[in-house]
Scaffold this motif. Sequence first.
Motif, PDB file in Angstrom:
ATOM      1  N   GLU A 161       0.279   3.665  -8.584  1.00 10.68           N
ATOM      2  CA  GLU A 161      -1.241   3.019  -8.194  1.00 10.68           C
ATOM      3  C   GLU A 161      -2.114   3.595  -9.369  1.00 10.68           C
ATOM      4  OE1 GLU A 161      -1.882   3.167  -3.663  1.00 10.68           O
ATOM      5  OE2 GLU A 161      -2.596   5.154  -4.289  1.00 10.68           O
ATOM      6  N   GLY A 204      -2.910  -0.417  -4.947  1.00 15.88           N
ATOM      7  CA  GLY A 204      -4.200  -0.830  -6.017  1.00 15.88           C
ATOM      8  C   GLY A 204      -4.647  -2.010  -5.476  1.00 15.88           C
ATOM      9  N   SER A 205      -5.502  -2.275  -4.724  1.00 15.45           N
ATOM     10  CA  SER A 205      -6.291  -3.680  -4.507  1.00 15.45           C
ATOM     11  C   SER A 205      -5.160  -4.924  -4.347  1.00 15.45           C
ATOM     12  CB  SER A 205      -7.000  -4.159  -5.639  1.00 15.45           C
ATOM     13  OG  SER A 205      -8.229  -3.352  -5.739  1.00 15.45           O
ATOM     14  N   VAL A 206      -4.070  -4.336  -3.258  1.00 14.26           N
ATOM     15  CA  VAL A 206      -3.139  -5.454  -2.690  1.00 14.26           C
ATOM     16  C   VAL A 206      -3.897  -6.054  -1.911  1.00 14.26           C
ATOM     17  CG1 VAL A 206      -0.940  -5.938  -1.670  1.00 14.26           C
ATOM     18  CG2 VAL A 206      -1.218  -3.784  -3.452  1.00 14.26           C
ATOM     19  N   LEU A 224       1.634   0.073  -1.096  1.00 17.11           N
ATOM     20  CA  LEU A 224       0.798   1.069  -0.496  1.00 17.11           C
ATOM     21  C   LEU A 224      -0.676   0.286  -0.452  1.00 17.11           C
ATOM     22  CD1 LEU A 224      -0.086   3.643   0.837  1.00 17.11           C
ATOM     23  CD2 LEU A 224      -0.089   4.873  -1.596  1.00 17.11           C
ATOM     24  N   GLY A 226      -4.709   0.155   0.961  1.00 15.64           N
ATOM     25  CA  GLY A 226      -5.780   0.983   1.288  1.00 15.64           C
ATOM     26  C   GLY A 226      -6.752  -0.329   2.317  1.00 15.64           C
TER      27      GLY A 226
HETATM   28  P1  PGA Z   1      -6.965  -0.230  -1.967  1.00 10.49           P
HETATM   29  O1  PGA Z   1      -6.353   1.543  -1.951  1.00 10.49           O
HETATM   30  O2  PGA Z   1      -5.670  -1.008  -1.539  1.00 10.49           O
HETATM   31  O3  PGA Z   1      -7.856  -0.170  -1.300  1.00 10.49           O
HETATM   32  O4  PGA Z   1      -7.019  -0.491  -3.618  1.00 10.49           O
HETATM   33  C1  PGA Z   1      -4.958   1.599  -2.104  1.00 10.49           C
HETATM   34  C2  PGA Z   1      -4.898   3.295  -2.059  1.00 10.49           C
HETATM   35  O5  PGA Z   1      -5.691   3.984  -2.331  1.00 10.49           O
HETATM   36  O6  PGA Z   1      -3.606   3.626  -1.559  1.00 10.49           O
END
Ligand code: PGA
Length: 241
Positions: A161, A204-206, A224, A226
């Motif tokens: 990430e 990360g911004s998926v 992963l 968010g």
């Molecule tokens: P995000 O967060 O998808 O909102 O960028 C990912 C994470 O922090 O695991």
Amino acid sequence: MNKIFYIANWKMNKTAIESKSFIETFLSSYQKSEDKDVVLCPSVIALSKLGNFEGISFGAQNVNEQKSGAYTGEISVDMLKELNIKYCIVGHSERRSLYKETDNAINDKIKLLTEANITPILCIGETWEQKQDAIGEEIVSNQLRSCLDGLEACEIVIAYEPIWAIGTGLSASLEDVSCMNTVIKKQMNKLGYMDDQFYILYGGSVNINNVNALKKAKYINGFLIGGASLDADNFLELIKK
Ligand code: PGA
């Protein structure tokens, strides 16, 4: 190991009631399949109230590095174990930066989790400055080495990430992810992990617009997620893609 993980990191969002309502909406349309593994990481309070659901697994977002004792407000591995969860996130960059979590503490957490048969989801990644200075690969390799130092190889999920990509809407490119995954795979092998003992995820911004492209990255085993995991319909659409 070629299934794809979709791990939802809800962070400090959703009460237990909201978590349950998400799951009901999600499961009303979700088609379970062998090649997908959906893991939800809600709050520990929600985890303690939710119970089991066919087709999804659960994870926690953190654990304390001490087994028990005078650590007000903290959650121990034994407390997590009673929740029957399969996974636990460790070393998220928010915890590293906001709560000063060190690689040493993360190493202790991973040890406790593996002893308790909970698979760690270890987050690693470089800052924007480190990327600009072309030391991202070195940073990530070092994080892996110190977080896993002295531990016996066993099943683990590694989430790459990049810190600059988390919650910014700016995801890493396919090329960035492929390069870093190659570094991660090499380092894991060097640390004694066989290919079937670890999964590599990107986070990360998926979102629904970039997930398909990112799926083409080398050695990728999933994501992963968010922000894009907070709405059940949006998360379903992301997984369907
Ligand atoms: P995000 O967060 O998808 O909102 O960028 C990912 C994470 O922090 O695991």
